[in-house]
Design a protein around this motif. Structure first.
Motif, short mmCIF file in Angstrom:
data_model
loop_
_atom_site.label_atom_id
_atom_site.label_comp_id
_atom_site.label_asym_id
_atom_site.label_seq_id
_atom_site.Cartn_x
_atom_site.Cartn_y
_atom_site.Cartn_z
N VAL A 164 6.35 34.29 13.70
CA VAL A 164 5.39 33.80 14.69
C VAL A 164 5.12 32.33 14.40
CG1 VAL A 164 3.03 34.05 15.58
CG2 VAL A 164 4.34 36.07 14.91
N ALA A 165 4.91 31.54 15.44
CA ALA A 165 4.62 30.11 15.25
C ALA A 165 3.39 29.95 14.35
CB ALA A 165 4.38 29.44 16.59
N GLN A 166 3.54 29.14 13.29
CA GLN A 166 2.45 28.95 12.35
C GLN A 166 1.18 28.42 13.02
OE1 GLN A 166 3.12 30.65 9.65
NE2 GLN A 166 3.28 29.07 8.06
N SER A 167 1.35 27.61 14.06
CA SER A 167 0.20 27.00 14.73
C SER A 167 -0.70 28.03 15.40
CB SER A 167 0.68 25.98 15.77
OG SER A 167 1.52 26.60 16.73
N ASP A 210 -5.11 31.45 6.32
CA ASP A 210 -4.88 32.47 5.31
C ASP A 210 -3.75 33.44 5.69
OD1 ASP A 210 -6.26 33.61 7.39
OD2 ASP A 210 -7.68 34.72 6.15
N ARG A 211 -3.29 33.42 6.93
CA ARG A 211 -2.20 34.29 7.35
C ARG A 211 -0.84 33.58 7.35
NH1 ARG A 211 -3.30 37.00 12.90
NH2 ARG A 211 -1.35 38.03 12.30
N ARG A 212 -0.84 32.27 7.19
CA ARG A 212 0.41 31.53 7.31
C ARG A 212 1.37 31.78 6.16
NH1 ARG A 212 -0.80 25.73 10.29
NH2 ARG A 212 -2.09 26.57 11.96
N ALA A 213 0.86 31.95 4.95
CA ALA A 213 1.73 32.20 3.81
C ALA A 213 2.48 33.51 3.99
CB ALA A 213 0.93 32.20 2.51
N THR A 235 0.94 21.14 7.99
CA THR A 235 -0.51 21.39 8.09
C THR A 235 -0.99 22.06 6.80
OG1 THR A 235 0.01 23.41 9.35
CG2 THR A 235 -0.58 21.45 10.60
N THR A 236 -0.87 23.38 6.69
CA THR A 236 -1.22 24.02 5.42
C THR A 236 -0.11 23.85 4.39
OG1 THR A 236 -0.28 26.15 6.09
CG2 THR A 236 -2.61 25.74 6.62
N GLY A 237 1.10 23.56 4.85
CA GLY A 237 2.23 23.38 3.94
C GLY A 237 2.96 24.65 3.58
N GLN A 238 2.56 25.78 4.17
CA GLN A 238 3.15 27.06 3.77
C GLN A 238 4.62 27.18 4.13
OE1 GLN A 238 1.80 29.15 1.79
NE2 GLN A 238 -0.16 28.08 1.73
N THR A 239 5.03 26.64 5.26
CA THR A 239 6.45 26.71 5.63
C THR A 239 7.30 25.91 4.66
OG1 THR A 239 5.92 27.00 7.98
CG2 THR A 239 8.14 26.24 7.45
N ALA A 240 6.90 24.68 4.38
CA ALA A 240 7.64 23.84 3.44
C ALA A 240 7.65 24.46 2.05
CB ALA A 240 7.06 22.44 3.41
#
Length: 234
Positions: free
Chosen positions: A169-172, A177-180, A206-211
């Motif tokens: 799902v798109a991180q945006s 807290d759900r992005r990781a 943004t939160t950096g979780q994807t990177a």
């Protein structure tokens, strides 16, 4: 839509000359950005050296509270705070196919990387799209940005090194807290990176979780140093 945009842009350039993408004032063909608009961009000049999070206060502070405990990347650099008009430029690139924006933003990011004096990585790793996402968009904006940086650093773009194996799902659309959890085990790395220095390239962090998920994948493959380059940092 991307074809029509490129055709109209080509016609306008031939008839009127190059114009600034922001204010339509005359601009150089190479930059497509006038000097006044370039100066007014939200340049990020004080940020954490390990995650590029914008910092406030004393210039001598170089790390955010989280990276002071455990650095998220070996080095990180963002060209801009994710404010207007950078937000508009990136959005139009991703959803309207304005590939000229990738050239502009990639060149500006490349200049910041060079100006910062960072050690050049052995390869650039764009954050990959899932195959279904690539089919929908027709291109990977992070790969387009990486190509512009590669022209300056003279390093290869390892487009197929990391694969996105889950169509997340798109991180945006998710809370922080759900992005990781959303990107956990979403990437796999093909091949060994034992002792290598690599740099991840993304458009927005943004939160950096994807990177971070990509970085974990690269470190598992043996990478000794993982840097992060991005255009916008929220």
């Amino acid at each position: 839509m991307p074809f029509i945009y490129r055709w109209l842009t080509s016609v306008q350039t031939q008839l009127l000359g190059p114009r600034c993408v922001l204010c339509r004032a005359p601009a150089s063909l190479a930059r497509e950005l006038c000097g006044d608009c370039e100066q007014e961009l939200p340049w990020l000049t004080h940020a954490c050296v390990h995650c590029a999070l914008p910092l406030t206060g004393t210039v001598g502070i170089t790390r955010c509270h989280r990276c002071a405990r455990q650095p998220r990347f070996d080095r990180a650099l963002a060209a801009f705070a994710y404010d207007q008009p950078i937000r508009w430029l990136i959005t139009r690139l991703k959803f309207d196919g304005r590939l000229a924006h990738a050239r502009l933003l990639g060149d500006l990011l490349a200049e910041r990387v060079v100006h910062a004096g960072l050690d050049a990585p052995e390869m650039l790793v764009p954050v990959p799209l899932h195959p279904s996402g690539y089919r929908r968009r027709g291109f990977n904006q992070s790969e387009r940005l990486a190509r512009r940086i590669a022209r300056v650093q003279r390093r290869p773009v390892a487009s197929g090194l990391v694969e996105r194996v889950r169509d997340t799902v798109a991180q945006s659309t998710l809370s922080a807290d759900r992005r990781a959890a959303n990107v956990r085990r979403a990437f796999v790395c093909h091949g060994s990176l034992a002792g290598r220095h690599v740099a991840i390239v993304d458009d927005v962090v943004t939160t950096g979780q994807t990177a971070l998920a990509v970085a974990r994948c690269l470190r598992t493959a043996g990478a000794a140093r993982v840097d992060l380059y991005c255009v916008g940092r929220a």
